[in-house]
Design an enzyme around this catalytic site. Structure first.
Site, short mmCIF file in Angstrom:
data_model
loop_
_atom_site.label_atom_id
_atom_site.label_comp_id
_atom_site.label_asym_id
_atom_site.label_seq_id
_atom_site.Cartn_x
_atom_site.Cartn_y
_atom_site.Cartn_z
N LYS A 1 65.81 -33.77 41.46
CA LYS A 1 64.99 -34.82 41.49
C LYS A 1 64.11 -35.10 42.94
N GLY B 1 92.31 -27.14 39.38
CA GLY B 1 93.33 -27.74 38.45
C GLY B 1 93.49 -26.89 37.39
N VAL C 1 64.20 -27.16 30.15
CA VAL C 1 63.92 -28.27 30.97
C VAL C 1 64.26 -27.70 32.44
N ILE C 2 65.12 -26.81 32.75
CA ILE C 2 65.21 -26.37 34.29
C ILE C 2 63.80 -25.63 34.48
N VAL D 1 62.35 -10.26 26.62
CA VAL D 1 62.75 -9.84 28.05
C VAL D 1 63.44 -8.62 27.82
N ARG E 1 72.99 -23.09 29.45
CA ARG E 1 74.41 -23.05 30.29
C ARG E 1 75.62 -22.72 29.51
N ASP F 1 79.87 -31.51 29.66
CA ASP F 1 79.09 -30.03 29.37
C ASP F 1 80.28 -29.21 28.86
N ALA G 1 73.94 -35.61 32.09
CA ALA G 1 75.04 -36.49 32.96
C ALA G 1 75.38 -37.73 32.29
N HIS H 1 52.01 -57.99 32.75
CA HIS H 1 50.86 -57.49 32.96
C HIS H 1 50.20 -57.39 34.40
P1 FAD Z 1 79.89 -30.83 35.85
O1 FAD Z 1 78.75 -31.58 36.43
O2 FAD Z 1 79.49 -29.55 35.70
O3 FAD Z 1 80.97 -31.13 36.87
C1 FAD Z 1 82.33 -30.28 36.66
C2 FAD Z 1 83.00 -30.36 37.96
O4 FAD Z 1 84.38 -29.70 37.50
C3 FAD Z 1 82.47 -29.42 38.78
O5 FAD Z 1 82.61 -30.14 40.15
C4 FAD Z 1 83.47 -28.16 39.02
O6 FAD Z 1 83.44 -27.57 40.49
C5 FAD Z 1 84.66 -28.87 38.51
N1 FAD Z 1 85.48 -27.93 37.92
C6 FAD Z 1 85.43 -26.88 37.07
N2 FAD Z 1 86.53 -26.28 36.51
C7 FAD Z 1 87.60 -26.99 37.60
C8 FAD Z 1 88.97 -26.61 37.69
N3 FAD Z 1 89.74 -25.77 36.80
N4 FAD Z 1 89.55 -27.41 38.57
C9 FAD Z 1 88.99 -28.33 39.43
N5 FAD Z 1 87.55 -28.48 39.31
C10 FAD Z 1 87.00 -27.94 38.43
N6 FAD Z 1 71.30 -34.02 33.33
C11 FAD Z 1 70.71 -35.24 33.10
O7 FAD Z 1 71.18 -36.05 32.33
N7 FAD Z 1 69.63 -35.63 34.17
C12 FAD Z 1 69.26 -34.47 34.70
O8 FAD Z 1 68.12 -34.72 35.33
C13 FAD Z 1 69.63 -33.33 35.04
N8 FAD Z 1 69.13 -32.33 35.70
C14 FAD Z 1 69.80 -31.17 35.88
C15 FAD Z 1 69.31 -30.16 36.50
C16 FAD Z 1 69.77 -28.96 36.88
C17 FAD Z 1 69.16 -28.02 37.71
C18 FAD Z 1 70.78 -28.73 36.02
C19 FAD Z 1 71.57 -27.27 36.18
C20 FAD Z 1 71.54 -29.51 35.38
C21 FAD Z 1 71.02 -30.95 35.08
N9 FAD Z 1 71.42 -31.77 34.31
C22 FAD Z 1 70.83 -32.95 34.21
C23 FAD Z 1 72.69 -31.68 33.46
C24 FAD Z 1 73.84 -32.23 34.06
O9 FAD Z 1 73.91 -31.59 35.44
C25 FAD Z 1 74.91 -31.94 33.38
O10 FAD Z 1 75.06 -32.38 32.01
C26 FAD Z 1 76.21 -32.90 33.98
O11 FAD Z 1 76.58 -32.22 35.29
C27 FAD Z 1 77.46 -32.51 33.24
O12 FAD Z 1 78.73 -33.39 33.86
P2 FAD Z 1 80.25 -32.81 33.74
O13 FAD Z 1 81.06 -33.79 34.48
O14 FAD Z 1 80.39 -32.43 32.32
O15 FAD Z 1 80.32 -31.18 34.56
P1 NAI Z 2 67.49 -24.95 28.02
O1 NAI Z 2 68.19 -24.98 26.64
O2 NAI Z 2 66.84 -26.41 28.21
O3 NAI Z 2 66.19 -23.99 27.93
C1 NAI Z 2 66.61 -22.76 27.72
C2 NAI Z 2 65.27 -21.91 27.20
O4 NAI Z 2 65.41 -20.74 27.50
C3 NAI Z 2 64.84 -22.28 25.88
O5 NAI Z 2 63.73 -22.42 25.56
C4 NAI Z 2 65.24 -20.83 25.20
O6 NAI Z 2 64.41 -20.61 24.16
C5 NAI Z 2 65.07 -19.99 26.40
N1 NAI Z 2 65.83 -18.79 26.33
C6 NAI Z 2 66.84 -18.42 25.99
N2 NAI Z 2 67.13 -16.96 26.15
C7 NAI Z 2 66.38 -16.59 26.38
C8 NAI Z 2 65.55 -15.08 26.79
N3 NAI Z 2 66.41 -14.36 26.63
N4 NAI Z 2 64.44 -15.00 27.28
C9 NAI Z 2 63.53 -15.93 27.30
N5 NAI Z 2 63.89 -17.29 27.15
C10 NAI Z 2 65.10 -17.57 26.73
O7 NAI Z 2 68.22 -24.62 29.26
P2 NAI Z 2 67.99 -24.87 30.63
O8 NAI Z 2 66.74 -25.08 31.25
O9 NAI Z 2 68.80 -23.77 31.41
O10 NAI Z 2 68.93 -26.09 31.12
C11 NAI Z 2 70.20 -26.17 30.71
C12 NAI Z 2 70.51 -27.63 30.40
O11 NAI Z 2 70.76 -28.30 31.44
C13 NAI Z 2 69.73 -28.25 29.54
O12 NAI Z 2 69.64 -27.94 28.43
C14 NAI Z 2 69.74 -29.53 29.84
O13 NAI Z 2 70.98 -30.06 29.04
C15 NAI Z 2 70.36 -29.83 31.30
N6 NAI Z 2 69.38 -30.13 32.08
C16 NAI Z 2 68.78 -31.45 31.79
C17 NAI Z 2 67.88 -31.88 32.73
C18 NAI Z 2 67.16 -33.39 32.35
O14 NAI Z 2 68.09 -34.02 31.74
N7 NAI Z 2 66.22 -33.67 33.12
C19 NAI Z 2 67.09 -31.11 33.75
C20 NAI Z 2 67.67 -29.63 33.85
C21 NAI Z 2 68.68 -29.40 33.17
#
Ligand code: FAD
Ligand code: NAI
Length: 473
Positions: free
Chosen positions: A59, A123, A191-192, A245, A280, A320, A328, A452
């Site tokens: 963001k 852990g 989304v990514i 791909v 993921r 996750d 999140a 408004h």
């Molecule tokens: P995580 O955030 O993955 O945290 C897990 C933590 O556990 C990490 O710090 C890891 O190091 C730690 N860990 C793992 N194994 C161990 C272990 N054995 N011992 C100690 N520590 C450990 N979601 C949204 O809602 N809005 C968004 O805008 C959004 N944008 C995103 C953008 C990107 C590029 C990506 C990749 C994801 C995005 N997401 C977004 C998804 C969001 O980041 C995840 O859904 C969220 O972080 C999940 O939270 P979590 O606590 O389950 O796990």
């Molecule tokens: P995603 O599930 O959103 O999208 C993956 C895309 O890749 C899908 O459209 C799928 O059909 C395609 N795909 C899968 N295998 C493929 C292949 N072999 N070749 C071509 N296309 C293929 O997953 P993404 O974007 O990696 O994000 C992971 C997750 O992180 C999201 O599902 C979301 O939960 C979280 N996220 C949330 C955000 C938000 O809330 N704004 C921002 C970014 C991530």
């Protein structure tokens, strides 16, 4: 060495874990939280994927790149002239890192404030003892009566194509590309793909997205997906659907991607950098789950029931690393609910009310059912929508793409879904989530006074549209 005993031990300090730890501590439990994430100096960086390489840094870059795009293309119509516009990518990345650090530091402060003991290491399960579950943290041994696993997820690589974070990038590398690539490729238009593709396109990269599915954003309401596809294509984002791909070669001159297009033709794409964003996978490899018999499914996710209970007594899992949307706020809600269940309360998460937001421009946000889901379920519904083109605030902002759409039960008028594509959809969607949580009807929203001029008036008008009585369209 003696064990340290806690009522609750949380493994992982992402949004699921750190929030669960804070809530557990608020409820009076002695609580520990373990997280292994390291910052660039090797220090602790709690906040997980979300804070370090997810929600927050993405963001920050979306904001910087949006400013750049406005300055380059949007300011002129306001009479503001800017000559020699430049982008200092290093400074933009440093700002993003600073935003991340503020969030890491904020969580460490919250742990102190709530008396959560924080351990910076991996852990993993050791065994069950009479006192609870023994968890190894480096040389230390902690014992918890209750364990909450919140270890999150990591980017999935294409088979045989590991991330090198130099040319073939996961979300991590995608957030720290040091200079704007001339050509950027993305695999996956999820989304990514859309958020990261938008960042680097705005900064000047030619962006090509290759998507396996034949439909764009298949889980999104069809009308919204169509509007968003039109807007992204107009902006210059090239999205090719229905591709397969093939081989990927990375070398000094960039990355070559062989693929088959939707018509079966052999194609090749050469780019400077390739982001692979195809979903993921849950993080369970470091947990030593097998030592205690913690059940995992075929994807490696921890198996839980509707209330986040695993197969082991006193062991819970959230976020996750378990089923459900990888968001999140979903992880946070589960974390709070589990802490409350441990305290004997009735924590509850309604998955139907978890909003989704895609932070592109226009933003996309929705909560509840899509029109295609209602049709598939045979539910009788009424639809109403209102375009931002007819909203005064959107016109003043110069941001009139998109609309708000309501779906309501045909008989009771209860709101079943709200879908927004347009300015500030991420903020507007909360009103819909609140209304649905209170099981409001479309008429309830239509009868509430909205300020408004505001974008929220489009929400009210879309609710009026369900009854075919918009006032401004
Ligand atoms: P995580 O955030 O993955 O945290 C897990 C933590 O556990 C990490 O710090 C890891 O190091 C730690 N860990 C793992 N194994 C161990 C272990 N054995 N011992 C100690 N520590 C450990 N979601 C949204 O809602 N809005 C968004 O805008 C959004 N944008 C995103 C953008 C990107 C590029 C990506 C990749 C994801 C995005 N997401 C977004 C998804 C969001 O980041 C995840 O859904 C969220 O972080 C999940 O939270 P979590 O606590 O389950 O796990
Ligand atoms: P995603 O599930 O959103 O999208 C993956 C895309 O890749 C899908 O459209 C799928 O059909 C395609 N795909 C899968 N295998 C493929 C292949 N072999 N070749 C071509 N296309 C293929 O997953 P993404 O974007 O990696 O994000 C992971 C997750 O992180 C999201 O599902 C979301 O939960 C979280 N996220 C949330 C955000 C938000 O809330 N704004 C921002 C970014 C991530």
């Amino acid at each position: 060495m003696s064990n340290q005993n806690f009522d609750v031990i949380v493994i992982g300090a992402g949004p699921g874990g750190y929030i669960a730890a804070i809530r557990a501590a608020q409820l009076g439990f002695s609580t520990a939280c373990i997280d292994e994430w390291k910052n660039a100096r090797g220090g602790p960086a709690p906040g997980g994927t979300c804070t370090n390489v997810g929600c927050i840094p993405s963001k920050a870059l979306l904001q910087s790149s949006e400013h750049f795009e406005h300055a380059g293309h949007g300011f002129a119509e306001h009479g503001i002239g800017l000559a020699n516009l430049t982008i200092d990518v290093a400074k933009m990345l440093a700002r993003k890192d600073q935003v991340v650090k503020q969030n890491n530091d904020g969580i460490l402060y919250l742990f102190k404030k709530n008396k959560v003991s924080f351990f910076h290491d991996r852990g993993s399960f050791v065994r069950q003892t009479a006192e609870g579950w023994e968890i190894a943290v480096g040389e230390l041994r902690l014992v918890g009566k209750q364990i909450i696993v919140a270890t999150g997820s990591s980017a999935r690589a294409l088979p045989g194509v590991p991330f090198d974070e130099a040319n073939i990038l996961s979300n991590d590398g995608a957030l720290r590309i040091g200079a704007v690539p001339k050509k950027l490729g993305l695999i996956g238009s999820g989304v990514i793909g859309l958020e990261m593709g938008s960042v680097w396109r705005r900064l000047g990269a030619q962006v090509m997205v290759l998507e396996a599915l034949p439909t764009f954003l298949g889980a999104v309401d069809e009308q919204v997906a169509k509007e968003a596809h039109k807007a992204f294509t107009k902006q210059g984002l090239k999205i090719e659907l229905g591709v397969k791909v093939g081989a990927i070669e990375s070398g000094a001159k960039g990355v070559k991607v062989a693929y088959t297009d939707a018509k079966g033709g052999a194609q090749e794409l050469t780019v400077d950098k390739l982001i692979v964003s195809i979903g993921r996978l849950p993080n369970t490899t470091g947990l030593n789950a097998e030592a205690v018999g913690l059940a995992l499914d075929e994807r490696g996710a921890i198996v839980v029931d509707a209330e986040c209970r695993t197969n082991l007594p006193g062991v819970w899992a959230v976020g996750d690393v378990v089923r459900g949307p990888m968001l999140a706020h979903k992880a946070e809600e589960e974390g709070v609910a589990v802490a409350e269940r441990i305290a004997g309360q009735h924590g509850h998460v309604d998955f139907n009310l978890v909003p989704w937001v895609i932070y592109t421009h226009p933003e996309i946000a929705w909560v509840g059912q899509t029109e295609q889901q209602l049709k598939a379920a045979g539910r009788a519904y009424k639809a109403g929508s209102f375009p931002f083109l007819a909203n005064g605030r959107a016109r003043a902002l110069g941001d009139t793409t998109g609309f708000v759409k309501f779906l309501a039960d045909a008989a009771s008028d209860e709101i079943l879904g709200v879908h927004i594509v347009g300015p500030m959809a991420s903020e507007l969607i909360s009103e819909a989530a609140v209304a649905m949580a209170f099981r409001a009807s479309a008429e309830d929203i239509a009868r509430i006074c909205h300020a408004h001029p505001s974008l929220a008036e489009a929400t009210k008008e879309a609710a009026l549209a369900v009854d075919k009585r918009t006032l401004n369209f």
